[in-house]
Design an enzyme around this catalytic site. Structure first.
Site, PDB file in Angstrom:
ATOM      1  N   ASN A 139       3.566  -0.350 -18.156  1.00 18.81           N
ATOM      2  CA  ASN A 139       4.360   0.868 -18.364  1.00 18.81           C
ATOM      3  C   ASN A 139       5.831   0.537 -18.147  1.00 18.81           C
ATOM      4  O   ASN A 139       6.245   0.148 -17.081  1.00 18.81           O
ATOM      5  CB  ASN A 139       3.919   1.955 -17.382  1.00 18.81           C
ATOM      6  CG  ASN A 139       4.620   3.267 -17.653  1.00 18.81           C
ATOM      7  OD1 ASN A 139       5.683   3.298 -18.278  1.00 18.81           O
ATOM      8  ND2 ASN A 139       4.043   4.352 -17.204  1.00 18.81           N
ATOM      9  N   CYS A 145       4.126   5.631 -21.180  1.00 21.41           N
ATOM     10  CA  CYS A 145       2.659   5.605 -21.278  1.00 21.41           C
ATOM     11  C   CYS A 145       2.173   6.366 -22.509  1.00 21.41           C
ATOM     12  O   CYS A 145       1.105   6.092 -23.020  1.00 21.41           O
ATOM     13  CB  CYS A 145       1.993   6.094 -20.006  1.00 21.41           C
ATOM     14  SG  CYS A 145       2.810   7.452 -19.227  1.00 21.41           S
ATOM     15  N   HIS A 186       1.571  12.385 -17.375  1.00 20.30           N
ATOM     16  CA  HIS A 186       1.043  11.044 -17.569  1.00 20.30           C
ATOM     17  C   HIS A 186       0.128  11.059 -18.789  1.00 20.30           C
ATOM     18  O   HIS A 186      -0.571  12.033 -19.030  1.00 20.30           O
ATOM     19  CB  HIS A 186       0.272  10.661 -16.301  1.00 20.30           C
ATOM     20  CG  HIS A 186      -0.169   9.241 -16.295  1.00 20.30           C
ATOM     21  ND1 HIS A 186       0.725   8.194 -16.345  1.00 20.30           N
ATOM     22  CD2 HIS A 186      -1.407   8.674 -16.259  1.00 20.30           C
ATOM     23  CE1 HIS A 186       0.046   7.048 -16.338  1.00 20.30           C
ATOM     24  NE2 HIS A 186      -1.232   7.320 -16.275  1.00 20.30           N
ATOM     25  N   ASP A 238      -5.456   3.156 -19.310  1.00 20.57           N
ATOM     26  CA  ASP A 238      -4.438   3.867 -18.527  1.00 20.57           C
ATOM     27  C   ASP A 238      -3.370   2.848 -18.130  1.00 20.57           C
ATOM     28  O   ASP A 238      -3.462   2.208 -17.083  1.00 20.57           O
ATOM     29  CB  ASP A 238      -5.116   4.479 -17.288  1.00 20.57           C
ATOM     30  CG  ASP A 238      -4.153   5.344 -16.487  1.00 20.57           C
ATOM     31  OD1 ASP A 238      -2.946   5.316 -16.783  1.00 20.57           O
ATOM     32  OD2 ASP A 238      -4.611   6.038 -15.561  1.00 20.57           O
TER      33      ASP A 238
END
Length: 1101
Positions: free
Chosen positions: A186, A191, A438, A455
């Site tokens: 990231n 993201c 997020h 993720d």
């Protein structure tokens, strides 16, 4: 940005709290255990009177761990409330502890729950970072504004929701080993980009096409989108650890600030695909983007009573589906193709038939093999003039049949032989609120039953329930901990939910989920990436073996000559830019000298090495030669002897003497009497300083004896008159003093490694013609010079011009230079604003006239220094403006439906009466004797009528609207039993099973007479607002007290409702007009400090 909070030493007493630890730890019948979670509520009373810098909540327990909230009431060195989740017992935990939690922190709005501010994040807590959260949670201006509803009766309510996930150690987890896939690093707030890139990468046909785009070995990834994407995809396919996206964002032409601005993923998707489509033109993969993602629909309008139909074919790469009011994807498609009837006032103008009743709609001609559905989770709320996120429950199927109900989505000319049955490939999720949050993705790369969560850096295996049902959104019930007490289940909104879905058509899946291997990747790309990988391995190996080696840095005369006056001015050399050797520690220094002989062509017997030393005044100079005994030692031992401060490397100066034929000769013997001095020459005409050489002098000798040698070094005549200065130090300020040529070097306290600067002696009269006539003034200038980037405050992202200034410039010097640059005669009309290094924005408050002493004060922000200043050109001098108060007043015309905003500027000690008098000269009144009043309007309610005697200095127009209007005649002649009431527009909205009243439109006052019925009042309201009968008939009327409506009948006596006097404020009781808000938005928003929204994504390259 999320940052750990530092300086946690003092421990304040916990405050009074109301805790509801709803720790739920139930295990459902599923492979993934539901993690323990809890909501904790903290009521802080007398909030504005808290004096401590930080405040801790009472401890609460989730997942068997102790937590507390840490809050900075006045901000952690920022003008925002700062709030963190803190591990309460971190000091007493065993060495190496860590725990992972997802959590949200919220400040509750006590007037309207939907305005509560909530932010969420996740963190691996450990000894180094035992708290985590938001330094800039919300602006203090909003928090402390009593009308906003966050601080009521000086009480603040804070909520924390914490979910503790018991996971394998976060840091040692190996995504590749566990799942076969790797994540993306990231880079700031990217993201949303990472989840999109992972989704595109896992469409193998797309990846193959990217690999087949022609690139050459001469391309640079940071300057070529195709190469950067190829490189990224290659690393995702073959790397063992997470991959960086920096090259790709660089190839977009994004500066780092852009990377941090969270754009929406759909915009990025479109821009990226358009760019690739463009770069694929004329290549073997031309048309891939269209083949994969492009579908077509037909917009049609069909007349009902005549034979006329108009159609238009359009292509799409993704479809935007409504979430609000739709319970699943099918409902959204139903809404998409819904037929709208054009009739009544809204008839369609058909070319030869005139106005006709018609049907209007959209049908699909064909769907693409890869169907991208953007779910409209974010939308603009006109009532609140802001973006909101819709967290409603919205379902999506694993298999999507778009041929259902006899192909109701398809147009007549669609090819019915194509079977539009789709299977779900990826679910992109947004967790959080509208201003950030997020992003991550659930993907099943091969369409098997195994889902994976991508993720950022971390890839994990997930089951289908987590990828589908848990991303539907809506509300979640936490199981009760003690069912006996309170049977209302605790519900909370799920802030993480799907916002984009990717489906692949069953009949195309074999073509799309194809095999991609090494042979699809261009040879030069494989070579380049292998080389990169080898370099990475090499660096890794070097790092691992670093303890076996010593780094030796060797500075020579050439380095001094090459650097002084270009890269550096003070001291002698930048050691990071000299030749560096990596030598095994046990090798003796004499062996190392042989390597030097090979490298520089200087025989061993002609080399003499000096050690550098850091002096107490922070300068760094050659100190003494190595002794023959030291040269027999190992380089590892020498490094330890050389300098305790810089023991990571051994720094040396190689002294080489040259004979007349410029070949190396043996160095002269050095006794205690001999001093090695270094010389710099300064030319005031060229403002140039350069290294000219070094000499050994006797400590008992005098400078006068070496003047001819110095003149020779500088290229002057032997008898040229020169002045000498010693460069002593430069931190924190420059110290450079004249040397007396007639006293000994020892008496002048000169020693080995000292620096002497010299220049021609200038006659007194010619010192005027140079900016920096002597060495000290030049070094002072170099030390303090600063390039400042000036930006217009109206365009705070773009540099306008740069000026070279001195950090010692006064306020007046700076504005004079700016005025000069702008061609402005009066520098006092320049107003400057400093730069906030954290937010990369202008600070909210400009610099006051002569409010700082020096340029250095303007550029400093806490402990950081910036090189940016913002300027404005005012229409009056700043000192004059500072004595004035500026107010924006919206004037509502009595008879015309128009609002004009006026800027009123008056001395600070003026009154509201003065504002009204000033306004009268600027506005059009309905009659010459009209009287005006000033009101405070906030969220479509009137909070105050300003008395004419009130001072304007304390009026704040930043958060609410100041409205000026004529006082109607009927209000001036109130009878004893007449009442003046507030009338507001409202609609009702149901959210989280609660009915909420939303006000909108312009509030107003109305006189009601005793005994007057609603029917009579309605006539007056309709006339006042000029609403057509047809619309007015749909309106409902209610008496509202403290937000609860009581609906009125035409026969009700309205004045009887407004008898009570015991209410908090007049706005708490009002006559409400309930109807839908379909008025066009006014050209100005409810308050003047509207937040600017996201700028569109730009990819420049």
């Amino acid at each position: 940005m999320l940052v750990p909070q530092s300086d946690l030493t003092d421990n304040h007493q916990p405050m009074e709290v109301v805790a509801q630890p709803e720790a739920a730890n139930t295990v459902e019948n599923q492979p993934v255990e539901d993690p323990p979670s809890s909501r904790f509520t903290w009521r802080i009373e007398n909030f504005s009177r808290l004096n401590a810098k930080k405040h801790y909540s009472e401890v609460f327990v989730v997942g068997g761990y102790k937590w507390r909230i840490l809050l900075f009431p006045k901000g952690n060195n920022v003008d925002h409330l700062s709030m963190y989740l803190d591990v309460a017992d971190s000091a007493s935990l065993p060495y190496g502890w860590s725990r992972y939690a997802q959590f949200s922190l919220a400040v509750v709005n006590q007037i309207h729950n939907k305005y509560s501010i909530r932010k969420d994040t996740q963190h691996q807590f450990n000894a180094r970072e035992s708290d985590w959260g938001f330094t800039s949670f919300m602006p203090l201006g909003e928090l402390y504004d009593p009308c906003r509803g966050y601080l009521v009766n000086d009480t603040l309510i804070v909520e924390a929701e914490v979910v503790v996930r018991r996971i394998v150690d976060y840091w040692t987890y190996d995504s590749k080993k566990e799942t076969g896939y790797v994540g993306l690093k990231n880079q700031g707030a990217t993201c949303y980009m990472n989840s999109l890139l992972q989704t595109l990468y896992h469409i193998p046909y797309f990846r193959k096409a990217v690999y087949h785009m022609p690139t050459t070995e001469n391309d640079m990834p940071s300057g070529s989108i195709p190469l950067a994407l190829q490189s990224l995809f290659y690393k995702l396919q073959y790397s063992d650890s997470s991959v960086a996206t920096k090259e790709l964002t660089k190839s977009f032409g994004w500066d780092t600030h852009d990377s941090f601005m969270q754009h929406d993923v759909q915009e990025l998707n479109r821009v990226l695909c358009e760019k690739l489509e463009d770069k694929m033109k004329g290549t073997v993969v031309e048309g891939t983007i269209q083949q994969l993602f492009e579908g077509h629909h037909m917009n049609y309008i069909e007349c009902i009573n005549v034979d006329y139909k108009s159609t238009r074919k359009e292509s799409f790469y993704d479809l935007q589906l409504d979430v609000k009011g739709c319970h699943d994807v099918y409902a959204s498609f139903d809404k998409y193709v819904e037929v709208e009837r054009l009739e009544g006032d809204n008839k369609y103008h058909a070319e030869q038939y005139g106005l006709q009743d018609a049907k209007k709609g959209v049908l699909f001609i064909d769907f693409p093999p890869v169907l991208q559905l953007q779910l409209k989770r974010f939308e603009y709320d006109f009532m609140r003039d802001t973006m909101v996120k819709i967290n409603d429950r919205y379902e999506f199927p694993l298999q999507l049949d778009l041929d259902r109900d006899g192909g109701k989505y398809l147009s007549p000319d669609a090819d019915r032989r194509v079977r539009n049955l789709y299977t779900l490939h990826s679910v992109l999720v947004h967790s959080g609120g509208v201003h950030g949050g997020h992003y991550y993705a659930f993907i099943r790369p091969t369409l098997s039953d195994q889902w994976y969560k991508f993720d950022d850096e971390r890839v994990t295996k997930e089951d289908m329930k987590r990828a589908l049902e848990e991303q539907y959104g809506g509300e979640e019930e936490l199981p009760q901990t003690n069912p006996g007490f309170n049977n209302t289940p605790f519900k909370f909104t799920k802030y993480s939910n799907a916002y984009m879905l990717v489906y692949i058509r069953e009949s195309d899946k074999d073509k799309i989920i194809c095999n991609v291997d090494e042979k699809d990747i261009a040879e030069h790309l494989r070579e380049r990436l292998k080389k990169e990988q080898e370099e990475k391995e090499h660096k890794k190996k070097e790092k691992a073996e670093a303890h076996l080696y010593t780094i030796i840095k060797v500075a020579r005369d050439d380095d001094l000559a090459g650097q002084i006056g270009k890269d550096i001015y003070f001291d002698l050399v930048d050691h990071d830019k000299v030749r560096s050797f990596r030598i095994q520690k046990q090798i003796t220094f004499n062996v190392f000298k042989e390597e030097i002989a090979k490298e520089f062509g200087i025989p061993v017997q002609f080399q003499r090495f000096w050690l550098w030393a850091k002096r107490q005044n922070h300068t760094y100079r050659p100190n003494r030669p190595l002794t023959p005994l030291e040269e027999t030692q190992s380089v590892g031992t020498l490094r330890e002897v050389s300098n305790k401060v810089h023991n990571a490397e051994l720094r040396l100066f190689l002294e080489v003497e040259l004979g007349l034929d410029l070949r190396p000769i043996a160095p002269p013997d050095k006794t205690k009497e001999d001093i090695l001095l270094f010389f710099k020459h300064y030319n005031p005409e060229k403002e140039e300083l350069r290294f000219v050489g070094r000499l050994f002098v006797k400590s008992t000798g005098k400078p006068i004896e070496i003047l001819s040698k110095l003149n020779k070094m500088a290229g002057y005549a032997p008898d040229e008159e020169i002045n000498l200065y010693e460069e002593i130090k430069f931190e924190p300020s420059v110290m450079c003093e004249p040397i007396d040529k007639k006293i000994t070097f020892r008496a002048s306290q000169l020693e080995d490694g000292d620096i002497v600067c010299f220049q021609k002696s200038l006659p007194v009269e010619s010192t005027e013609q140079f900016r920096y006539p002597d060495v000290p003034s030049f070094l002072e200038y170099v030390h303090n010079r600063q390039i400042v980037h000036f930006r217009s405050l109206e365009k705070p992202k773009e540099d306008d011009f740069c000026l070279e200034m001195s950090r010692l410039y006064t306020y007046d010097d700076v504005v004079e230079r700016v005025a000069q640059k702008l061609g402005l005669n009066d520098p006092s009309k320049i107003r400057l604003t400093s730069h906030n290094c954290y937010s990369q924005q202008p600070k909210p408050q400009p610099i006051k006239y002569r409010g700082v002493d020096h340029l250095s004060d303007m550029l400093v922000h806490y402990n950081q220094t910036s090189d940016i200043l913002y300027y404005e050109v005012l229409d009056i001098p700043l000192p004059e403006l500072q004595g004035l108060k500026t107010l924006k007043v919206a004037f509502h015309h009595a008879t015309k439906d128009e609002v004009v905003i006026h800027t009123i500027r008056l001395p600070k000690q003026s009154t509201v009466g003065d504002v009204i008098n000033d306004l009268k000269t600027k506005v059009e009144l309905s009659h010459p004797d009209a009287e005006l009043r000033l009101l405070e309007v906030f969220y479509h309610k009137i909070y105050k009528i300003f008395p004419p005697s009130e001072k304007i200095e304390n009026i704040n127009d930043q958060y609410w609207t100041l409205r000026a209007e004529e006082i109607p005649e009927e209000e001036k002649n109130l009878g004893p039993n007449d009442r003046l009431i507030h009338v507001y527009h409202f609609t009702k909205e149901t959210a989280q099973n609660q009915m909420q009243i939303l006000n909108f439109g312009e509030p107003f006052f109305l006189v009601i007479h005793e005994g007057e019925t609603l029917a009579e009042i309605k006539v007056r309201i309709q006339k006042k607002l000029q609403v057509p009968d047809e619309d007015f008939a749909k309106w409902k009327f209610a008496f509202l007290s403290l937000g609860r409506p009581e609906y009125l009948q035409d026969s009700d006596i309205v004045s009887s409702r407004f008898q009570r006097r015991d209410v908090y404020g007049a706005w708490e009781q009002y006559l409400g007009l309930e109807h839908s808000d379909n008025a066009p938005k006014r050209a100005y928003a409810a308050n003047q400090n509207r937040h600017t929204f996201e700028k569109p994504v730009k990819i420049y390259n």
